[in-house]
Write an enzyme that holds these catalytic residues in place. Structure first.
Site, PDB file in Angstrom:
ATOM      1  N   GLY A   9       0.877  -1.222  -0.116  1.00 14.50           N
ATOM      2  CA  GLY A   9       0.000   0.064   0.170  1.00 14.50           C
ATOM      3  C   GLY A   9       0.861   1.360   0.074  1.00 14.50           C
ATOM      4  O   GLY A   9       0.748   2.287   1.012  1.00 14.50           O
ATOM      5  N   ALA A  10       1.916   1.237  -0.857  1.00 17.31           N
ATOM      6  CA  ALA A  10       2.683   2.318  -1.043  1.00 17.31           C
ATOM      7  C   ALA A  10       2.426   3.746  -1.913  1.00 17.31           C
ATOM      8  O   ALA A  10       3.215   4.460  -2.209  1.00 17.31           O
ATOM      9  CB  ALA A  10       4.022   1.671  -1.276  1.00 17.31           C
ATOM     10  N   ASP A  59      -3.228  -6.918  -6.093  1.00 18.13           N
ATOM     11  CA  ASP A  59      -4.171  -6.819  -4.885  1.00 18.13           C
ATOM     12  C   ASP A  59      -3.888  -7.733  -3.681  1.00 18.13           C
ATOM     13  O   ASP A  59      -3.918  -8.884  -4.054  1.00 18.13           O
ATOM     14  CB  ASP A  59      -5.694  -7.115  -5.695  1.00 18.13           C
ATOM     15  CG  ASP A  59      -6.692  -6.442  -4.761  1.00 18.13           C
ATOM     16  OD1 ASP A  59      -6.646  -6.845  -3.298  1.00 18.13           O
ATOM     17  OD2 ASP A  59      -7.675  -6.060  -5.233  1.00 18.13           O
ATOM     18  N   SER A 139      -4.091   0.258  14.196  1.00 16.70           N
ATOM     19  CA  SER A 139      -4.979   1.549  14.651  1.00 16.70           C
ATOM     20  C   SER A 139      -5.319   1.602  16.248  1.00 16.70           C
ATOM     21  O   SER A 139      -5.587   0.578  16.969  1.00 16.70           O
ATOM     22  CB  SER A 139      -6.054   1.596  13.832  1.00 16.70           C
ATOM     23  OG  SER A 139      -6.937   2.828  13.922  1.00 16.70           O
ATOM     24  N   TYR A 152     -14.503  -2.268  10.977  1.00 15.27           N
ATOM     25  CA  TYR A 152     -13.135  -1.692  10.797  1.00 15.27           C
ATOM     26  C   TYR A 152     -12.272  -1.757  12.084  1.00 15.27           C
ATOM     27  O   TYR A 152     -10.992  -2.234  12.003  1.00 15.27           O
ATOM     28  CB  TYR A 152     -13.016  -0.248  10.427  1.00 15.27           C
ATOM     29  CG  TYR A 152     -11.642   0.219  10.184  1.00 15.27           C
ATOM     30  CD1 TYR A 152     -10.983  -0.112   9.286  1.00 15.27           C
ATOM     31  CD2 TYR A 152     -11.206   1.416  11.192  1.00 15.27           C
ATOM     32  CE1 TYR A 152      -9.769   0.462   9.322  1.00 15.27           C
ATOM     33  CE2 TYR A 152      -9.922   1.850  11.250  1.00 15.27           C
ATOM     34  CZ  TYR A 152      -8.894   1.322  10.320  1.00 15.27           C
ATOM     35  OH  TYR A 152      -7.786   1.863  10.094  1.00 15.27           O
ATOM     36  N   LYS A 156      -8.771  -4.110  12.844  1.00 11.82           N
ATOM     37  CA  LYS A 156      -7.440  -3.581  13.620  1.00 11.82           C
ATOM     38  C   LYS A 156      -7.441  -4.180  14.874  1.00 11.82           C
ATOM     39  O   LYS A 156      -6.096  -4.338  15.136  1.00 11.82           O
ATOM     40  CB  LYS A 156      -7.702  -2.054  13.899  1.00 11.82           C
ATOM     41  CG  LYS A 156      -7.477  -1.356  12.284  1.00 11.82           C
ATOM     42  CD  LYS A 156      -6.154  -1.865  11.503  1.00 11.82           C
ATOM     43  CE  LYS A 156      -6.328  -1.044  10.027  1.00 11.82           C
ATOM     44  NZ  LYS A 156      -5.062  -1.306   9.421  1.00 11.82           N
TER      45      LYS A 156
HETATM   46  P1  NDP Z   1      -4.511   5.621   1.915  1.00 11.78           P
HETATM   47  O1  NDP Z   1      -5.993   5.399   1.612  1.00 11.78           O
HETATM   48  O2  NDP Z   1      -3.842   6.786   1.726  1.00 11.78           O
HETATM   49  O3  NDP Z   1      -3.682   4.326   1.606  1.00 11.78           O
HETATM   50  C1  NDP Z   1      -3.928   2.891   1.435  1.00 11.78           C
HETATM   51  C2  NDP Z   1      -2.961   2.171   0.664  1.00 11.78           C
HETATM   52  O4  NDP Z   1      -3.367   1.004   0.713  1.00 11.78           O
HETATM   53  C3  NDP Z   1      -2.884   2.923  -0.642  1.00 11.78           C
HETATM   54  O5  NDP Z   1      -1.638   2.543  -0.973  1.00 11.78           O
HETATM   55  C4  NDP Z   1      -3.830   1.483  -1.422  1.00 11.78           C
HETATM   56  O6  NDP Z   1      -3.149   1.315  -2.657  1.00 11.78           O
HETATM   57  C5  NDP Z   1      -3.299   0.391  -0.403  1.00 11.78           C
HETATM   58  N1  NDP Z   1      -4.422  -0.681  -0.683  1.00 11.78           N
HETATM   59  C6  NDP Z   1      -5.828  -0.698  -0.282  1.00 11.78           C
HETATM   60  N2  NDP Z   1      -6.484  -1.813  -0.590  1.00 11.78           N
HETATM   61  C7  NDP Z   1      -5.566  -2.431  -0.984  1.00 11.78           C
HETATM   62  C8  NDP Z   1      -5.456  -3.889  -1.592  1.00 11.78           C
HETATM   63  N3  NDP Z   1      -6.849  -4.437  -1.942  1.00 11.78           N
HETATM   64  N4  NDP Z   1      -4.514  -4.313  -2.236  1.00 11.78           N
HETATM   65  C9  NDP Z   1      -3.181  -3.456  -2.346  1.00 11.78           C
HETATM   66  N5  NDP Z   1      -3.191  -2.344  -1.844  1.00 11.78           N
HETATM   67  C10 NDP Z   1      -4.304  -1.922  -1.080  1.00 11.78           C
HETATM   68  O7  NDP Z   1      -4.627   5.389   3.807  1.00 11.78           O
HETATM   69  P2  NDP Z   1      -3.597   5.382   4.784  1.00 11.78           P
HETATM   70  O8  NDP Z   1      -2.072   5.577   4.066  1.00 11.78           O
HETATM   71  O9  NDP Z   1      -4.135   6.184   5.785  1.00 11.78           O
HETATM   72  O10 NDP Z   1      -3.854   3.961   5.468  1.00 11.78           O
HETATM   73  C11 NDP Z   1      -2.721   2.998   5.275  1.00 11.78           C
HETATM   74  C12 NDP Z   1      -2.748   2.057   6.770  1.00 11.78           C
HETATM   75  O11 NDP Z   1      -3.039   2.742   7.855  1.00 11.78           O
HETATM   76  C13 NDP Z   1      -4.399   1.257   6.536  1.00 11.78           C
HETATM   77  O12 NDP Z   1      -3.974  -0.009   7.107  1.00 11.78           O
HETATM   78  C14 NDP Z   1      -4.906   2.153   7.643  1.00 11.78           C
HETATM   79  O13 NDP Z   1      -6.117   1.126   8.188  1.00 11.78           O
HETATM   80  C15 NDP Z   1      -4.081   2.468   8.421  1.00 11.78           C
HETATM   81  N6  NDP Z   1      -4.508   3.687   9.469  1.00 11.78           N
HETATM   82  C16 NDP Z   1      -4.910   4.990   8.752  1.00 11.78           C
HETATM   83  C17 NDP Z   1      -5.352   5.876   9.702  1.00 11.78           C
HETATM   84  C18 NDP Z   1      -5.731   7.236   9.006  1.00 11.78           C
HETATM   85  O14 NDP Z   1      -6.294   8.008   9.964  1.00 11.78           O
HETATM   86  N7  NDP Z   1      -5.301   7.496   8.105  1.00 11.78           N
HETATM   87  C19 NDP Z   1      -5.140   5.775  11.219  1.00 11.78           C
HETATM   88  C20 NDP Z   1      -4.606   4.395  11.686  1.00 11.78           C
HETATM   89  C21 NDP Z   1      -4.311   3.330  10.664  1.00 11.78           C
HETATM   90  P3  NDP Z   1      -3.937   1.084  -3.855  1.00 11.78           P
HETATM   91  O15 NDP Z   1      -5.435   1.761  -3.894  1.00 11.78           O
HETATM   92  O16 NDP Z   1      -3.194   1.786  -4.976  1.00 11.78           O
HETATM   93  O17 NDP Z   1      -3.988  -0.602  -4.085  1.00 11.78           O
HETATM   94  C1  8X3 Z   2      -7.699   5.167  11.398  1.00 14.22           C
HETATM   95  C2  8X3 Z   2      -8.138   6.094  12.438  1.00 14.22           C
HETATM   96  O1  8X3 Z   2      -9.851   6.861  14.130  1.00 14.22           O
HETATM   97  O2  8X3 Z   2     -10.675   6.799  11.701  1.00 14.22           O
HETATM   98  O3  8X3 Z   2      -7.326   3.747  11.703  1.00 14.22           O
HETATM   99  O4  8X3 Z   2     -10.333   4.646  13.071  1.00 14.22           O
HETATM  100  S1  8X3 Z   2      -9.931   5.912  12.660  1.00 14.22           S
END
Ligand code: NDP
Ligand code: 8X3
Length: 252
Positions: A9-10, A59, A139, A152, A156
């Site tokens: 997920g980069a 994926d 999370s 969700y 987590k």
């Molecule tokens: P983004 O939506 O910005 O990034 C999510 C990343 O996950 C993207 O690169 C996306 O890539 C990838 N992804 C999603 N589904 C798939 C899939 N099926 N296969 C491959 N890649 C996938 O969100 P965040 O950076 O915020 O999220 C990253 C992680 O951090 C998640 O696990 C999220 O639950 C966690 N998190 C986020 C928080 C927040 O407040 N933002 C707080 C706590 C935890 P692509 O779409 O190109 O596949």
């Molecule tokens: C992402 C943060 O608070 O939206 O895990 O669940 S929150």
């Protein structure tokens, strides 16, 4: 020989920031995600930071695709030192009894099964080489449920259990296991959660200075950089005006 980090997920948010921090920190980087153009743009950027870069487009819900992607790497690139299991998402904020089963399946398949797939593919090599670190992005949502968070939050909480379970199963090896648990981070997360509704997404961060992907990436890199005898087991990272999943002090 430079160390290798694999970040799932980069293509956005926390994962993209992790890829940058590790590239700057002297690692070669494998970046994964579904959006090929973004992977390609990131590859070019990371190369300007001095990293060698591999892009793997798949994926994480497709175990066969994940397996084939990793199998396509040559032997040197297969020797992953740090796996950052970051790919994940939330979908919706409905009450549990009114939620959308398709959204539930997507979250469970990505956040739990995708993470397990990557762990199963990468960790045996770490054990064999007696070297490695798995960093899961959990999370604050995994610590306690909040209104509408139900599925969700459950995914987590599962990440926490799977991280703890893996750490136990690896305790007789040098491989370390970490759970980084962010609170509110402004990324594409809320846009995805609300199916592209920008207004609703931006409301999530109204009246509070949220964390950035870079803030979390710094913590991930710190955990990876600790001396070999130090295992950062778990870190909860919150914005200053967030106290828990549901206690957020907002200013107008
Ligand atoms: P983004 O939506 O910005 O990034 C999510 C990343 O996950 C993207 O690169 C996306 O890539 C990838 N992804 C999603 N589904 C798939 C899939 N099926 N296969 C491959 N890649 C996938 O969100 P965040 O950076 O915020 O999220 C990253 C992680 O951090 C998640 O696990 C999220 O639950 C966690 N998190 C986020 C928080 C927040 O407040 N933002 C707080 C706590 C935890 P692509 O779409 O190109 O596949
Ligand atoms: C992402 C943060 O608070 O939206 O895990 O669940 S929150």
């Amino acid at each position: 020989m430079k160390k290798i980090v694999l970040v799932t997920g980069a293509t956005s948010g926390i994962g993209e920031a992790c890829a940058r921090v590790f590239a700057r920190g002297g690692y070669d980087v494998i970046v994964t995600g579904r959006r090929a153009e973004r992977l390609e743009a990131l590859r070019k950027e990371l190369e300007t930071l001095g990293a060698a870069v591999k892009t793997l487009q798949f994926d994480v819900r497709d175990a066969e695709a994940a397996k084939n992607a990793l199998a396509s790497l040559d032997d040197r690139w297969k020797q992953v030192d740090v796996l950052v299991n970051n790919a994940g998402l939330a979908l919706g904020l409905e009450k549990e009894y009114e939620g959308c089963p398709d959204d539930w399946n997507t979250m469970i398949d990505t956040n739990i099964k995708g993470l397990l797939t990557m762990t199963r593919l990468v960790v045996p090599g770490m054990v064999e080489r007696a070297r490695g670190h798995v960093i899961n992005i959990g999370s604050v949502a995994g610590d306690a449920a909040y209104a509408g968070g139900n599925v969700y939050c459950a995914t987590k909480a599962a990440v926490k259990a799977l991280t703890d379970g893996l750490r136990i199963d690896l305790a007789d090896t040098p491989v370390r296991v970490t759970n980084i648990k962010p609170g509110l981070v402004e990324t594409e997360f809320s846009r995805v959660r609300f199916h592209g509704d920008e207004d609703r997404a931006s409301n999530v961060y109204k009246g509070i200075k949220p964390l950035t992907g870079a803030d979390i990436a710094d913590v991930v890199f710190y955990a990876a950089s600790a001396p070999a005898h130090v295992q950062i087991a778990e870190v909860l990272v919150l914005a200053t005006h967030q106290a828990s999943g549901s206690v957020i002090s907002r200013r107008n």
